[in-house]
Design an enzyme around this catalytic site. Structure first.
Site, PDB file in Angstrom:
ATOM      1  CE  LYS A  54      -4.268   1.513   0.277  1.00 40.91           C
ATOM      2  NZ  LYS A  54      -5.133   1.485  -0.889  1.00 40.91           N
ATOM      3  CG  ASP A 107      -3.955 -13.615   8.371  1.00 47.90           C
ATOM      4  OD1 ASP A 107      -4.429 -14.686   7.963  1.00 47.90           O
ATOM      5  OD2 ASP A 107      -4.138 -13.194   9.529  1.00 47.90           O
TER       6      ASP A 107
END
Ligand code: NAD
Length: 368
Positions: A196, A252
């Protein structure tokens, strides 16, 4: 001179773990016989089974067994029987997390493969997954938001304030990036860094460090994708990816998403790697209490975990390829457990599926 034996700690655990592990061991035996080597398989208690027998999900002797082994073959832990225990004593939290910590398992590899014959198992529309796909998510496992300091909750005048910290250092990024590039070398030779970088400082460091690692691997292409777009592309066109390299939190979430679009959890293995060749290998799914004890669980995730183990901890690539070929061959010729059987298809049990795969390994006609 005979090759020295390598020890494997076999931690079958709870639920479907033991039945799947027993079936998987038949495949291990077939591989050893066909390729003329032998590992030393040593059973240990873990999870609810260990709580029942020893009062702890990860007894000291199990840790010692793992320490004296080159690899851990893990089944699955947990189940309704232990759900009323305090969270920190529950099997998953009290066994897997400490194992990761004790052995410094910093890289988690989760291949999400959809075989062309099983495209109907995917929740995605057929045209999005035509021909199947093979994506590998490489997730950083010991850093980032889950472990970064400061971390905690404090009272404030207006209520409470909670803090998690996403922090990474160069060496933590370098070592997991190295794993991703090495994995890509044996695949389609493309690493996509998920980040990001438009808002996160830590993502900027990831980009810088990963570019440095990429420079040491000139045969591997590197590109970048923002995590929100990656989540979208995984359901639009999963086949466009080869290796997705992710920090802990992003990995995850995306590894579960990739598993979901691949269809059944019963097909997906994983590896968690530390320094050197030590690793822990386990199915992506859990102990599946809904089907435990019935002999119907799919053993393929566990069997493919053995393939990863042979390749990564024992350097036995040929044997790993043979196992994957035997699995693909069995699938191609219509062998199905209940989780991957479509309407009208006959389903076999855990043991029969494993025996068919073992037979194909032994005959050396893995490709079916
Ligand atoms: P789960 O993965 O056990 O089951 C989810 C669904 O997938 C179930 O319908 C199950 O039948 C199916 N499934 C999973 N593996 C399968 C296989 N090999 N063959 C056929 N079907 C399979 O997840 P859950 O139900 O959320 O959790 C059950 C227990 O497992 C809980 O106690 C949880 O804490 C534990 N768990 C353990 C691990 C681990 O040991 N690493 C991981 C996840 C969950």
């Amino acid at each position: 001179m005979a090759e020295p034996k390598g020890r494997v700690a076999v931690l079958a655990g709870d639920g479907i773990g033991p039945e799947v592990m027993t079936a998987t061991r038949e495949v291990c035996g077939a591989v050893e016989k066909a390729y003329g080597f032998q590992l030393e398989w040593r059973d240990g208690l873990v999870g609810g089974a260990a709580i029942d027998a020893k009062g702890k999900a990860l007894p000291a002797e199990t840790v010692e067994l793992c320490r004296s082994s080159k690899a851990v073959l893990f089944g699955s832990v947990g189940g309704p029987k232990w759900e009323s225990l305090p969270p920190n004593e529950q099997p998953e939290r009290a066994a897997l997390l400490p194992l990761r910590k004790i052995f410094g398992l910093y890289a988690n590899l989760r291949p999400a493969v959809l075989y062309p014959e099983l495209t109907e198992c995917s929740p995605l529309r057929l045209e999005r997954v035509a021909g199947g796909f093979d994506v590998l998510v490489v997730r950083e496992l010991t850093g980032g938001l889950y472990f970064g300091q400061p971390k905690g909750t404090e009272k404030t005048e207006r209520g409470e304030r909670a803090v998690d910290t996403m922090v990474y250092e160069t060496h933590e990024i370098e070592r997991v990036a190295e794993v991703a590039f090495l994995a890509a070398a044996g695949r389609k030779k493309r690493v996509t860094l998920v980040d990001k970088a438009n808002v996160l400082e830590s993502s900027l460091l990831w980009r810088k460090v990963v570019k440095g690692v990429a420079a040491k691997h000139p045969g591997i292409a590197l590109d970048f994708i923002y995590v929100d777009n990656a989540a979208m592309q995984l359901v639009r066109e999963p086949g466009r990816f080869d290796v997705l390299l992710c920090e802990n939190l992003f990995g995850d979430i995306l590894s579960d998403e990739a598993a979901a679009v691949a269809g059944s959890l019963g097909m997906l293995p994983s590896a968690s790697l530390g320094e050197g060749s030590f690793g822990l290998y386990e199915p992506a799914g859990g102990s599946a209490p809904d089907i435990a004890g019935k002999g119907v669980a799919n053993p393929i995730a566990q069997i493919l975990s053995v393939a990863l183990m042979l390749e990564m901890s024992f350097g036995k690539r040929e044997e790993a390829v043979a196992i994957r070929g035997a699995v693909a061959g069995a699938i191609h010729e219509g062998w199905r457990t209940g989780d991957i059987a479509m309407k009208g298809e006959k389903a076999v049990g855990t043991r029969e599926m494993a025996q068919e795969i073992a037979r194909r390994v032994a005959l050396g006609r893995g490709k079916g």
